[in-house]
Design a protein around this motif. Structure first.
Motif: not given
Ligand SMILES: [Mg+2]
Ligand SMILES: Nc1ncnc2c1ncn2[C@@H]1O[C@H](COP(=O)(O)OP(=O)(O)OP(=O)(O)O)[C@@H](O)[C@H]1O
Lengths: 279, 269
Positions: B60, B98, B174-175
């Motif tokens: 991240s 995220q 991010d994810e």
């Molecule tokens: Mg992360």
């Protein structure tokens, strides 16, 4: 028998049936009403059973009778006081919010404003009222308005500053990733984040403003104002009359509080989507 | 350890391809704690690069550095040939964080419209685009609800729709599919690949799922445990376009195994 057809549109967390909100809202009003009634009944019974003298505590029935009997005069007095409270509330709240916006833009001011605001906000009315009488004249509405505005201004200011700074860092990053200008950050993120803080302050300020207006009138004011009434009625030992005036003022205070609560619902529709009863 | 030194990551840029993202010796310390070891990385135009690594290794952080949301402690970052800051100011990238980071006071539709509003689009165009993006993530039916009324996975899909809304040339994700069930996840993956096929978007993608990284990517960057460094950049030579058959391809499983073993090396050096 009508079985509700399986509705494919029933998505997660869809709004409850239209009736549900109403039921919940009236249920929310029922509890305080019941409590209030209970207190009145106990009060009435206790005063009669214990033979408490009206000088100490008149029964609610006597107060109610005095209110009804004297309604036009009471309403007039409440309006004289209430309009000072309203004006002071509007000026103090508007000024406090604008000053909060300014303070949040300018860092040194922001850091100074909270401690100073707390000190100035807790100045006792007994000190400020005579001063404003001196400045604006005891028989001017502005001396009362100034007392009220001062009481309202600082809580609103301090809460506005806190509210504007309350937006989560992640939301600020999101807007930063769009290279959003400061003005957009303010309107799209900071002000909506601040609203719960601001309205919290306004609720408290609504009640304070009526108290401040009455107390200011104790230090000199219009002969037809509620504060002046209470003072003279007490001097003449007409305690029931004084209580009746207090009741009329409370009704005004409650109405002002209700107006703020209503404005809050209108300004923050998202706060009632997922929560039933607001406190 | 011979294969997979950081130098390997830089090789593509040396070959003369102008990276959409180019990191040179970028590191980040938070106070005294190093979060990211010096990393060099190039993302070629149109590439789909996945970052894979243990939790807390700085994925991240790396994405935030590219997005100019965090200052690197050392090294240089260029995005679309410009310093990261300029790229951000030119709105060269769209980012999916995220956490979904939606605004409760906006309806789902108006959350998706947010970047378009900031960028000064006209109301009718905003609305049409938001509608299309919501259909893409299967959420058109909740357009008028507010974020607290949606599940976590639905909120994440709104965030994806929002990032895609202005069709940025570079997507930092991010994810993004972390909160989704397996089937929805696969549908979102297919959707993302379809968008990419249409728009040629370059993607820098963080995930914890090895199969996801292999399925989506043109190359997978494997990072070590904190402070993260690049262990290897594994090119994915699966046939395009990626389809359901890709998930059954023997080469797919080979690559998954290769990535997994590289990851293991980073945990136990
Ligand atoms: Mg992360
Ligand atoms: N703002 C911060 N201040 C201090 N330390 C931070 C900060 N942000 C991240 N870190 C630290 O930097 C390291 C890397 O964090 P980062 O969020 O980049 O990891 P990650 O690879 O994304 O992990 P995950 O897979 O769990 O999301 C972590 O050890 C974290 O504690």
């Amino acid at each position: 028998m009508t079985t509700p057809a399986a509705t494919p549109a029933a998505v997660a967390g869809a709004a409850p049936a239209p009736g549900a909100g109403l039921v919940r809202r009236s249920a929310g009003a029922a509890a305080p009403l019941a409590l209030g009634l209970g207190v009145l009944v106990v009060w009435e019974v206790a005063v009669r059973a214990l033979g408490i003298r009206p000088i100490l505590l008149p029964p609610p029935s006597a107060i109610a009778a005095a209110v009804v009997q004297d309604l036009p005069r009471l309403a007039g007095a409440t309006w004289v006081t209430g309009r000072s409270a309203l004006l002071g509330f509007a000026i103090g709240a508007g000024g406090g919010f604008l000053a909060g916006l300014a303070a949040s833009r300018w860092r040194p001011l922001r850091e100074a404003v909270v401690p100073v605001g707390v000190v100035l906000g807790s100045l006792p009315i007994v000190a400020t009222a005579p001063i404003f009488n001196l400045w604006f004249g005891a028989l001017s509405i502005w001396s009362k308005v100034a007392v009220v505005a001062l009481v309202v201004f600082f809580p609103v200011l301090v809460n506005t500053v806190a509210g504007l700074a309350s937006a989560p860092a992640s939301s600020q990053e999101l807007l930063r990733s769009y290279a959003a200008p400061g003005r957009t950050v303010l309107t799209a993120l900071q002000i909506p984040s601040a609203l719960p803080f601001v309205f919290g302050a306004l609720r408290v300020a609504a009640a304070l403003s009526v108290i401040a207006a009455v107390v200011a009138e104790f230090f000199g004011g219009f002969r037809d104002s509620a504060g002046f009434f209470i003072k003279t009625l007490m001097a003449n030992a007409d305690y029931t009359g004084a209580w009746a005036t207090v009741v009329a003022l409370s009704a005004f205070g409650l109405a002002l509080f209700g107006a703020v609560a209503l404005a809050e619902r209108v300004a923050m529709p998202w706060r009632r989507d997922d929560r039933g009863v607001r406190t | 350890m011979s294969a997979g030194e950081p130098a390997l990551a830089a090789s593509r840029a040396d070959a003369g391809v102008g990276g959409v993202v180019a990191l040179r010796g970028v590191s980040k310390d938070y106070g005294a704690t190093p979060a990211l070891a010096p990393v060099s990385l190039d993302v070629a135009p149109g590439a789909f690069v996945s970052l894979l690594g243990p939790s807390g290794c700085g994925k991240s952080t790396l994405l935030r550095i590219v997005a100019d949301l965090v200052e690197p402690s050392a090294g240089s970052v260029t995005v679309a040939g410009r310093p990261a800051r300029e790229a951000r100011e030119r709105r060269d990238y769209g980012m999916v964080f995220q956490a979904a980071t939606l605004f409760d006071w906006r309806t789902i539709r108006r959350n998706v419209e947010l970047p378009l509003e900031v960028m000064g689009w006209r109301a009718a165009e905003r609305r049409a685009r938001a509608q299309r993006m919501l259909e893409l993530v299967d959420l058109a039916d909740v357009a008028d609800l507010r974020p607290p009324q949606l599940s976590g996975g639905m909120q994440q899909r709104v965030a994806i729709a929002r990032a895609l809304a202005f069709e940025p040339a570079l997507l930092l994700m991010d994810e993004p599919f972390g909160a989704l069930d397996e089937l929805t996840r696969e549908r979102m993956q297919d959707g993302l690949l379809a968008i990419r096929a249409r728009t040629g978007t370059t993607v820098l993608f963080v995930t914890h799922s090895i199969p996801e990284a292999v399925f989506l990517s043109s190359s997978v960057v494997v990072m070590s445990a904190r402070p993260g460094r690049v262990l290897a950049e594994i090119p994915v030579d699966l046939p395009e376009p990626r389809t359901e058959d890709t998930r059954e391809d023997p080469r797919f499983f080979q690559l998954v195994t290769e990535v997994r073993e590289t990851l293991r090396r980073g945990v136990r050096p």
